[in-house]
Write a protein that holds these residues in place. Structure first.
Motif: not given
Length: 108
Positions: A27-39
């Protein structure tokens, strides 16, 4: 470019090990990369269509591991200079912009 079965296994492990070194959640990575957890999950499992996304994620992980002063797990298949690979868009990778792809509800 296609990876062999052994390269896929190794790359998934290398991604997971570097992610673990960051102590970040998906979730933190997705937020930093401006994408979804699914991605992020698709990239971790090599199910993402965009080859650029895997390299962006790789670079992100290596940067985060280096910031912690830890030794990075080297990548075997995702090695070399991506600027030299004709099938990659080095500009997009340099910008670190994950491909939005086809969006559907909850699938970004």
């Amino acid at each position: 470019m296609s990876l062999t079965k052994d390269q896929k296994i190794a790359t998934k492990q290398e991604l997971a090990e570097n992610l673990a070194l960051t102590n970040l959640t998906i979730a933190e990575v997705a937020a930093e990369l401006n994408t979804s957890e699914a991605k992020i999950e698709r990239i971790l499992n090599l199910k993402q269509n965009s080859l650029n996304d895997g390299w962006i994620f790789r670079n992100y992980l290596l940067k985060k591991v280096a910031e912690k002063g830890l030794e990075q797990v080297p990548f075997t298949a995702l090695g070399g200079d991506y600027h030299d690979y004709w099938f990659l868009d080095a500009g997009i990778i340099d910008a670190g912009i994950i491909d939005a792809g086809i969006l559907s509800k909850g699938n970004r």
